[in-house]
Design an enzyme around this catalytic site. Sequence first.
Site, PDB file in Angstrom:
ATOM      1  N   HIS A 156       0.811  -1.225   0.000  1.00 23.43           N
ATOM      2  CA  HIS A 156       0.000   0.000   0.000  1.00 23.43           C
ATOM      3  C   HIS A 156       0.845   1.276   0.000  1.00 23.43           C
ATOM      4  O   HIS A 156       0.322   2.350  -0.239  1.00 23.43           O
ATOM      5  CB  HIS A 156      -0.933   0.005   1.212  1.00 23.43           C
ATOM      6  N   ASP A 353       3.878   9.505  -0.946  1.00 23.65           N
ATOM      7  CA  ASP A 353       2.686   8.780  -0.508  1.00 23.65           C
ATOM      8  C   ASP A 353       2.383   7.682  -1.514  1.00 23.65           C
ATOM      9  O   ASP A 353       2.505   7.914  -2.716  1.00 23.65           O
ATOM     10  CB  ASP A 353       1.489   9.741  -0.414  1.00 23.65           C
TER      11      ASP A 353
HETATM   12  P1  ADP Z   1      -2.633   7.172   5.007  1.00 23.05           P
HETATM   13  O1  ADP Z   1      -3.126   5.807   4.654  1.00 23.05           O
HETATM   14  O2  ADP Z   1      -1.155   7.357   4.901  1.00 23.05           O
HETATM   15  O3  ADP Z   1      -3.130   7.678   6.324  1.00 23.05           O
HETATM   16  P2  ADP Z   1      -4.484   8.116   2.917  1.00 23.05           P
HETATM   17  O4  ADP Z   1      -4.736   9.530   2.478  1.00 23.05           O
HETATM   18  O5  ADP Z   1      -4.255   7.180   1.801  1.00 23.05           O
HETATM   19  O6  ADP Z   1      -3.250   8.187   3.914  1.00 23.05           O
HETATM   20  O7  ADP Z   1      -5.739   7.561   3.738  1.00 23.05           O
HETATM   21  C1  ADP Z   1      -6.133   8.192   4.903  1.00 23.05           C
HETATM   22  C2  ADP Z   1      -7.591   7.865   5.230  1.00 23.05           C
HETATM   23  O8  ADP Z   1      -7.818   8.235   6.570  1.00 23.05           O
HETATM   24  C3  ADP Z   1      -8.569   8.664   4.385  1.00 23.05           C
HETATM   25  O9  ADP Z   1      -9.725   7.906   4.147  1.00 23.05           O
HETATM   26  C4  ADP Z   1      -8.884   9.858   5.271  1.00 23.05           C
HETATM   27  O10 ADP Z   1     -10.169  10.426   5.071  1.00 23.05           O
HETATM   28  C5  ADP Z   1      -8.766   9.283   6.659  1.00 23.05           C
HETATM   29  N1  ADP Z   1      -8.246  10.342   7.526  1.00 23.05           N
HETATM   30  C6  ADP Z   1      -7.047  10.940   7.431  1.00 23.05           C
HETATM   31  N2  ADP Z   1      -6.935  11.918   8.346  1.00 23.05           N
HETATM   32  C7  ADP Z   1      -8.094  11.945   9.012  1.00 23.05           C
HETATM   33  C8  ADP Z   1      -8.628  12.757  10.063  1.00 23.05           C
HETATM   34  N3  ADP Z   1      -7.926  13.769  10.530  1.00 23.05           N
HETATM   35  N4  ADP Z   1      -9.851  12.477  10.525  1.00 23.05           N
HETATM   36  C9  ADP Z   1     -10.562  11.489   9.984  1.00 23.05           C
HETATM   37  N5  ADP Z   1     -10.146  10.716   8.989  1.00 23.05           N
HETATM   38  C10 ADP Z   1      -8.928  10.932   8.505  1.00 23.05           C
END
Ligand code: ADP
Length: 448
Positions: A156, A353
């Site tokens: 991932h 990312d």
């Molecule tokens: P990572 O897997 O590195 O955290 P991604 O952007 O691929 O990054 O996925 C993050 C997921 O987590 C997304 O669905 C996002 O909406 C959720 N997310 C990230 N930050 C927050 C937050 N502050 N509050 C709620 N959900 C979050």
Amino acid sequence: MNRLVIVANRVPNPRERGATAGGLAVALKDALARREALWFGWSGQIAEATAAEPEEVRAGRITYATLDLGREDYRRYYQGFSNGSLWPTLHYRLGLAHFSREDHAGYRGVNAAFAAALVPLLRPDDTIWVHDFHLFPLGAELRRAGCRQRIGFFLHVPFPPGGLFCALPRAEELLADLAAYDVIGVQAEDDAANLRGALASVGQGDAAARVFAFPIGIEAEPFTALAEKALTRRETERFRQSLVERALIIGVDRLDYTKGLPQRFCGYGQLLARFKAHRSKVTYLQVAPVSRGDVAQYRALRRELDEWVGRINGQHAEPDWAPLRYMTRAVARPVLAGFMRMARVGLVTPLRDGMNLVAKEYIAAQDPEDPGVLVLSRFAGAVSQLPGALLVNPLDPDEIAEALDQALTMRPAERRSRWEDCAVSVRRDGARAWCREFLSRLEGANDA
Ligand code: ADP
């Protein structure tokens, strides 16, 4: 249809539903709805010693089988090797990686323990799908135990150039482990090219031919619906009123050093310093819930961000205007979707990312008649699918400031056409398609 076995470090809690489910659970929802499934991995609990036998819970056609991790294994396998060695290396941050033989042994030990606990649960015709960097060696362990099933692996996170990856001690072993898989999936073509090169360099040319890119997505429609519905929520209305018609810039990330938050805050500071017309006219909300708070580098990042927030607000605030609002609590998904819809700019600037789903969520949340602008790091895997985004080098705060100015002053016609260019693929390349494509490659793989 045969059974699907998902193996991942974390297993969703069947008692928690919907909004609290992790990203992988959401992405796999469709595949799991159509067939019998076993989901195997760590329970999220820490015990004295790693359990030898999993605890099984059935919910409909899905069986969740989980193991508690022993304290020492948690420290070495999870915090040490997975988060301390692999995470930074895979995100191109060798300088942040540390390596110890003990952590490495813990990592291999937990993978062996997972395999030993999983083997008795397997059926001969299962399709096994292993997820992410915590479990590189799992397929090889299963093969050693005699498993002949189709086994696929999906990474991932990014995969860096081979020369960088191979600086991690024992990297060759990890690459050799990957050869056990029938299909090796990564997020983007760059990752695929890097991984193929790395595999070829250690004599695993056959495995290199089994590497493919499968960019993960979100189910856009439900997210759009969530964002629309959020407009009627009390939280959304209160938030809107608090903005007093100022344009909103939104950032949503886990508090992680890969997300480029200090550079992003600095870029916003540059916007206020260089493009004075925006002063008092814009508010930036950054939601960044603390993650891995027990790791020193994450605590240091948090302190650094606290300083940035103080500096920016101290320097630019007016008695009735705080330019930067910063929260380290998580915000519920439905509320977040509404905030995204309200935002004129989605600011997504990770230094690296694998994909970045927030960028896709921001696009899905927009009002097609009056959409906002996505400012996106050129080092996010999502770049190739979001051609309408304003791309920035996330290491260059001035470039971030310039892109913010461009986004905030963009005319509606250009906003709509850029958004359309992004929305096409966000709608098309959803989670469902990702799952289907990976599994059809894997399940076709051994049929020949
Ligand atoms: P990572 O897997 O590195 O955290 P991604 O952007 O691929 O990054 O996925 C993050 C997921 O987590 C997304 O669905 C996002 O909406 C959720 N997310 C990230 N930050 C927050 C937050 N502050 N509050 C709620 N959900 C979050």
